[in-house]
Design a protein around this motif. Structure first.
Motif, mmCIF file in Angstrom:
data_model
loop_
_atom_site.group_PDB
_atom_site.id
_atom_site.type_symbol
_atom_site.label_atom_id
_atom_site.label_comp_id
_atom_site.label_asym_id
_atom_site.label_seq_id
_atom_site.Cartn_x
_atom_site.Cartn_y
_atom_site.Cartn_z
ATOM 1 N N ARG A 44 90.109 -4.619 1.943
ATOM 2 C CA ARG A 44 88.646 -4.643 1.771
ATOM 3 C C ARG A 44 88.106 -6.040 2.042
ATOM 4 O O ARG A 44 87.087 -6.195 2.730
ATOM 5 C CB ARG A 44 88.265 -4.199 0.350
ATOM 6 C CG ARG A 44 88.502 -2.731 0.094
ATOM 7 C CD ARG A 44 87.841 -2.248 -1.192
ATOM 8 N NE ARG A 44 88.075 -3.066 -2.361
ATOM 9 C CZ ARG A 44 89.083 -2.900 -3.220
ATOM 10 N NH1 ARG A 44 89.966 -1.940 -3.019
ATOM 11 N NH2 ARG A 44 89.192 -3.679 -4.284
ATOM 12 N N THR A 50 83.049 -1.962 2.015
ATOM 13 C CA THR A 50 82.309 -1.724 0.785
ATOM 14 C C THR A 50 82.796 -0.427 0.159
ATOM 15 O O THR A 50 82.838 0.601 0.838
ATOM 16 C CB THR A 50 80.804 -1.607 1.080
ATOM 17 O OG1 THR A 50 80.374 -2.807 1.717
ATOM 18 C CG2 THR A 50 79.999 -1.377 -0.182
ATOM 19 N N PRO A 51 83.163 -0.450 -1.120
ATOM 20 C CA PRO A 51 83.560 0.799 -1.776
ATOM 21 C C PRO A 51 82.450 1.843 -1.686
ATOM 22 O O PRO A 51 81.262 1.525 -1.743
ATOM 23 C CB PRO A 51 83.806 0.379 -3.230
ATOM 24 C CG PRO A 51 84.199 -1.062 -3.119
ATOM 25 C CD PRO A 51 83.338 -1.608 -1.999
ATOM 26 N N TYR A 52 82.853 3.077 -1.556
ATOM 27 C CA TYR A 52 81.926 4.199 -1.402
ATOM 28 C C TYR A 52 80.906 4.229 -2.543
ATOM 29 O O TYR A 52 79.727 4.462 -2.313
ATOM 30 C CB TYR A 52 82.731 5.500 -1.370
ATOM 31 C CG TYR A 52 81.946 6.730 -1.024
ATOM 32 C CD1 TYR A 52 81.666 7.037 0.302
ATOM 33 C CD2 TYR A 52 81.511 7.612 -2.008
ATOM 34 C CE1 TYR A 52 80.965 8.179 0.635
ATOM 35 C CE2 TYR A 52 80.813 8.758 -1.687
ATOM 36 C CZ TYR A 52 80.535 9.038 -0.358
ATOM 37 O OH TYR A 52 79.838 10.158 -0.024
ATOM 38 N N ALA A 53 81.355 3.975 -3.762
ATOM 39 C CA ALA A 53 80.469 4.016 -4.930
ATOM 40 C C ALA A 53 79.398 2.931 -4.882
ATOM 41 O O ALA A 53 78.361 3.060 -5.523
ATOM 42 C CB ALA A 53 81.281 3.876 -6.208
ATOM 43 N N GLU A 54 79.635 1.868 -4.118
ATOM 44 C CA GLU A 54 78.668 0.768 -4.027
ATOM 45 C C GLU A 54 77.815 0.838 -2.770
ATOM 46 O O GLU A 54 76.933 0.012 -2.572
ATOM 47 C CB GLU A 54 79.410 -0.569 -4.059
ATOM 48 C CG GLU A 54 80.136 -0.814 -5.358
ATOM 49 C CD GLU A 54 80.976 -2.062 -5.334
ATOM 50 O OE1 GLU A 54 80.778 -2.911 -4.440
ATOM 51 O OE2 GLU A 54 81.845 -2.190 -6.199
ATOM 52 N N SER A 55 78.076 1.803 -1.914
ATOM 53 C CA SER A 55 77.316 1.965 -0.675
ATOM 54 C C SER A 55 75.993 2.639 -0.982
ATOM 55 O O SER A 55 75.928 3.562 -1.774
ATOM 56 C CB SER A 55 78.063 2.848 0.323
ATOM 57 O OG SER A 55 79.332 2.368 0.569
ATOM 58 N N ALA A 56 74.962 2.190 -0.309
ATOM 59 C CA ALA A 56 73.662 2.828 -0.478
ATOM 60 C C ALA A 56 72.933 2.830 0.848
ATOM 61 O O ALA A 56 72.444 1.800 1.268
ATOM 62 C CB ALA A 56 72.844 2.106 -1.525
#
Length: 68
Positions: A44, A50-56
């Motif tokens: 990473r 970017t982790p999926y949970a932090e993607s927007a």
């Protein structure tokens, strides 16, 4: 139980086991099951993932691991 390529204990970018892998991307499949891609902390950092949970919104354009 052995780690499998779709487990969070697997890094798709370096292609091996990892204790720090997190979900990076979910690839949708038309009629079949999708595929989750995980990356370890060193991969990473090196690839700026970017982790999926932090993607927007979730990153559909994350660089995919090379097939080798």
């Amino acid at each position: 139980m052995a780690e499998e390529p779709n487990d969070p204990g697997w890094c798709h970018w370096h292609g091996g086991p990892s204790h720090s892998a997190v979900l990076i991307a979910v690839l949708e499949a038309g009629s079949g099951p999708g595929n989750a891609l995980y990356a370890c902390a060193p991969c990473r950092d090196e690839r700026h993932l970017t982790p999926y949970a932090e993607s927007a919104p979730p990153s559909d354009n994350a660089p995919l691991p090379s097939e080798g």
